[in-house]
Motif scaffolding. Structure first.
Motif, PDB file in Angstrom:
ATOM      1  N   ARG A 197      -8.457  -0.706   1.863  1.00  0.00           N
ATOM      2  CA  ARG A 197      -7.032  -0.784   2.154  1.00  0.00           C
ATOM      3  C   ARG A 197      -6.179   0.090   1.225  1.00  0.00           C
ATOM      4  O   ARG A 197      -5.252   0.762   1.691  1.00  0.00           O
ATOM      5  N   PRO A 198      -6.436   0.101  -0.112  1.00  0.00           N
ATOM      6  CA  PRO A 198      -5.580   0.945  -0.955  1.00  0.00           C
ATOM      7  C   PRO A 198      -5.654   2.429  -0.578  1.00  0.00           C
ATOM      8  O   PRO A 198      -4.630   3.109  -0.487  1.00  0.00           O
ATOM      9  N   GLY A 199      -6.846   2.925  -0.324  1.00  0.00           N
ATOM     10  CA  GLY A 199      -6.968   4.324   0.055  1.00  0.00           C
ATOM     11  C   GLY A 199      -6.361   4.610   1.412  1.00  0.00           C
ATOM     12  O   GLY A 199      -5.745   5.665   1.620  1.00  0.00           O
ATOM     13  N   LEU A 200      -6.525   3.678   2.358  1.00  0.00           N
ATOM     14  CA  LEU A 200      -5.948   3.865   3.684  1.00  0.00           C
ATOM     15  C   LEU A 200      -4.426   3.859   3.624  1.00  0.00           C
ATOM     16  O   LEU A 200      -3.750   4.620   4.332  1.00  0.00           O
ATOM     17  N   GLN A 201      -3.867   3.021   2.736  1.00  0.00           N
ATOM     18  CA  GLN A 201      -2.405   2.987   2.607  1.00  0.00           C
ATOM     19  C   GLN A 201      -1.881   4.282   1.988  1.00  0.00           C
ATOM     20  O   GLN A 201      -0.854   4.809   2.429  1.00  0.00           O
ATOM     21  N   ARG A 202      -2.590   4.815   0.971  1.00  0.00           N
ATOM     22  CA  ARG A 202      -2.148   6.069   0.362  1.00  0.00           C
ATOM     23  C   ARG A 202      -2.246   7.224   1.351  1.00  0.00           C
ATOM     24  O   ARG A 202      -1.403   8.123   1.354  1.00  0.00           O
ATOM     25  N   ARG A 203      -3.245   7.187   2.216  1.00  0.00           N
ATOM     26  CA  ARG A 203      -3.468   8.289   3.138  1.00  0.00           C
ATOM     27  C   ARG A 203      -2.566   8.216   4.372  1.00  0.00           C
ATOM     28  O   ARG A 203      -2.011   9.233   4.808  1.00  0.00           O
ATOM     29  N   CYS A 204      -2.391   7.028   4.941  1.00  0.00           N
ATOM     30  CA  CYS A 204      -1.713   6.882   6.240  1.00  0.00           C
ATOM     31  C   CYS A 204      -0.406   6.099   6.175  1.00  0.00           C
ATOM     32  O   CYS A 204       0.295   6.015   7.189  1.00  0.00           O
ATOM     33  N   GLY A 205      -0.089   5.489   5.041  1.00  0.00           N
ATOM     34  CA  GLY A 205       1.160   4.752   4.955  1.00  0.00           C
ATOM     35  C   GLY A 205       0.989   3.268   5.217  1.00  0.00           C
ATOM     36  O   GLY A 205      -0.047   2.793   5.710  1.00  0.00           O
ATOM     37  N   ARG A 206       2.027   2.532   4.849  1.00  0.00           N
ATOM     38  CA  ARG A 206       1.995   1.071   4.959  1.00  0.00           C
ATOM     39  C   ARG A 206       2.145   0.592   6.405  1.00  0.00           C
ATOM     40  O   ARG A 206       1.657  -0.484   6.767  1.00  0.00           O
ATOM     41  N   ALA A 207       2.787   1.362   7.282  1.00  0.00           N
ATOM     42  CA  ALA A 207       3.041   0.900   8.651  1.00  0.00           C
ATOM     43  C   ALA A 207       1.748   0.651   9.401  1.00  0.00           C
ATOM     44  O   ALA A 207       1.651  -0.284  10.226  1.00  0.00           O
ATOM     45  N   LEU A 208       0.715   1.443   9.151  1.00  0.00           N
ATOM     46  CA  LEU A 208      -0.559   1.255   9.842  1.00  0.00           C
ATOM     47  C   LEU A 208      -1.199  -0.073   9.444  1.00  0.00           C
ATOM     48  O   LEU A 208      -1.685  -0.827  10.308  1.00  0.00           O
ATOM     49  N   LEU A 209      -1.192  -0.385   8.157  1.00  0.00           N
ATOM     50  CA  LEU A 209      -1.762  -1.656   7.712  1.00  0.00           C
ATOM     51  C   LEU A 209      -0.957  -2.844   8.230  1.00  0.00           C
ATOM     52  O   LEU A 209      -1.523  -3.887   8.581  1.00  0.00           O
ATOM     53  N   ASP A 210       0.362  -2.713   8.239  1.00  0.00           N
ATOM     54  CA  ASP A 210       1.200  -3.811   8.749  1.00  0.00           C
ATOM     55  C   ASP A 210       0.892  -4.107  10.209  1.00  0.00           C
ATOM     56  O   ASP A 210       0.823  -5.278  10.626  1.00  0.00           O
ATOM     57  N   MET A 211       0.679  -3.063  11.000  1.00  0.00           N
ATOM     58  CA  MET A 211       0.384  -3.292  12.411  1.00  0.00           C
ATOM     59  C   MET A 211      -0.977  -3.952  12.583  1.00  0.00           C
ATOM     60  O   MET A 211      -1.159  -4.826  13.447  1.00  0.00           O
ATOM     61  N   LEU A 212      -1.936  -3.562  11.792  1.00  0.00           N
ATOM     62  CA  LEU A 212      -3.246  -4.214  11.845  1.00  0.00           C
ATOM     63  C   LEU A 212      -3.153  -5.679  11.421  1.00  0.00           C
ATOM     64  O   LEU A 212      -3.771  -6.560  12.039  1.00  0.00           O
TER      65      LEU A 212
END
Length: 492
Positions: A197-212
């Motif tokens: 999750r930390p790497g995915l947030q740095r790469r793609c932003g917080r909006a992607l994690l929030d939607m998941l």
């Protein structure tokens, strides 16, 4: 039970020009000279999504080419949302032509998830739009199912299993990074959820994690619910000039669906509706034809209103072709609570009787459906009056009563509008045969303030054993030989 229904309208750019209930045509919708939507006939002719205008024009020179109309799409989406308010007041409009309905509190009312989904689909068919429907315990999960072709997942475990198999492109925040995600072998949402999750947030932003997290139920979902307008006025543009009233029923059904949703959201019942049939514009413009329905009992159900409007449209003659419909609800009142009686009334309820009268009025005309309006008057032709069922009458005053020692004759079921003067044969009044008096007389002497009437009423029997209601006028001189007999009514 927490449950959401999501609706995705993938063909909305096309169906604002060519609804489902209209005849299929060669229709192509363009945006920046590229094809973004097309009808089934145009697709069969070889036109494809993304094709340039020139190529589509070469294949179908006679097709109808329309420029995409975002404003019409927004208005159509709002019309769909207004109609769906009849199922739940918690409805939100989200991105990419989608709607979210929180139906957890409506399941018992509509008979469960399957029955409710069928009702929603039927409503959309009536409105003329195609939609894919997703049903899930979370709003974002239902939205993902609707975006990927539709489906139901009533349990969280089933939902996670379903969304894990979806392609990452269904998430709008992931689309700018599709090349990178495909490069690392991440093609599904299940694989995306397994990434750090930390790497995915740095790469793609917080909006992607929030939607998941929203889809998996790991984060509270907050939406702004749709607020219906304070007054109702809905309009629909017809796609051709209509000269037969029967062809207007599709548009009327669409407008009534919106009215039902608006009434349910406000907890109103409508007492008067007005349908405007709009004609040509410009130099040949004329005033719209107005069809007004006044209800004896307020209602919020579209089936009864559709029946009344169908009857009125069947009797309506069009002076000019119709190009648009507009429905208004100028008179509403708070919805009455359901009856608390334990047993139903025999022969139907009061509402059923009123609806029957309303259907007869729409079919025959208000001037041909009458109700009794008795008055406190001794004179029969004044005491028995008939007015239109749409006319509100006050409760009649107490009927004049005879003294208790004076017997009163029964009144006939059929009173003639104009009494018939009778001949005298064998010293008896004659009507087909000599009439035999079979009752004592009832004297009526009233009307001194208008025209004084002095009459003696009797029951008589003919040779065919039919019973008649006669009266004999008392002459001013008092000589019985001068008295004339009249027939005033028949007994059933």
């Amino acid at each position: 039970m927490r449950l959401w229904i999501a609706l995705h309208l993938p063909r909305l750019p096309l169906e604002v020009f060519c609804p489902r209930w209209s005849a299929d045509q060669y229709t192509v919708v363009l945006e920046q000279e590229g094809v973004v939507a097309l009808s089934a006939l145009a697709q069969q002719a070889g036109v494809q999504m993304g094709m340039r205008r020139g190529g589509a024009l070469m294949l179908l020179p006679h097709a109808q080419f329309q420029q995409r109309a975002p404003q019409l799409e927004l208005e159509a989406q709002q019309a769909v949302a207004l109609a769906l308010l009849q199922f739940t007041p918690q409805l939100a409009q989200v991105e990419e032509a989608s709607l979210l309905l929180d139906v957890g509190a409506s399941l018992r009312l509509f008979g469960g998830p399957l029955a409710l989904c069928r009702r929603v689909r039927a409503c959309l068919r009536t409105l003329g739009y195609s939609a894919t429907l997703g049903c899930a315990p979370t709003a974002r999960g239902a939205w993902l199912l609707a975006r990927s072709g539709g489906g139901r997942a009533l349990k969280m475990a089933t939902l996670l299993r379903r969304i894990d198999g979806l392609h990452v492109s269904v998430l709008p925040p992931a689309r700018p990074y599709l090349a990178w995600l495909e490069g690392i072998g991440c093609l599904t949402l299940g694989q995306l959820r397994q990434l750090p999750r930390p790497g995915l947030q740095r790469r793609c932003g917080r909006a992607l994690l929030d939607m998941l997290d929203d889809a998996a139920g790991m984060r509270p979902e907050l939406y702004q619910w749709l607020q219906p307008p304070a007054s109702f006025r809905a309009r629909i543009e017809l796609f051709d000039r209509v000269e037969q009233t029967a062809a207007l029923l599709f548009g009327v059904q669409c407008l009534l669906q919106q009215l039902t949703g608006w009434l349910t959201a406000h907890q109103f019942a409508v007492q008067r509706v007005r349908l405007l049939l709009e004609h040509e514009r410009g130099r040949q413009a004329g005033p719209p034809t107005v069809i007004e329905i006044v209800l004896a009992e307020p209602t919020w159900r579209d089936a009864h209103l559709l029946r009344l409007l169908k009857e009125r449209l069947g009797r309506q003659e069009l002076d000019a072709p119709v190009i648009g419909l507009c429905l208004e609800a100028p008179q509403v009142q708070p919805m009455a609570p359901p009856s608390d009686s334990l047993f139903p009334e025999p022969g139907g309820s009061k509402e059923d009787w009123q609806r029957l009268l309303e259907v007869l009025t729409a079919r025959l005309g208000a001037e041909n459906v009458l109700q009794a309006a008795p008055l406190a008057d001794y004179r029969p032709e004044h005491a028995n009056q008939w007015v239109s069922v749409q006319q509100k009458i006050r409760a009649p005053a107490a009927r004049p009563q005879l003294p208790p020692d004076v017997p009163a004759l029964p009144r006939p079921a059929w009173l003639l509008a104009q009494p018939i003067a009778l001949l005298m044969r064998e010293h008896r009044p004659y009507y087909g045969s000599p009439l035999k008096i079979i009752s004592a007389g009832e004297r009526i002497e009233a009307g001194w303030w208008q025209s004084l009437q002095t009459r003696d009423y009797f029951m008589a029997e003919g040779a065919d054993h039919a019973h008649y209601w006669l009266y004999r006028e008392r002459p001013s001189g008092g000589d019985p030989a001068e008295a004339r007999w009249y027939l005033h009514g028949f007994f059933a």
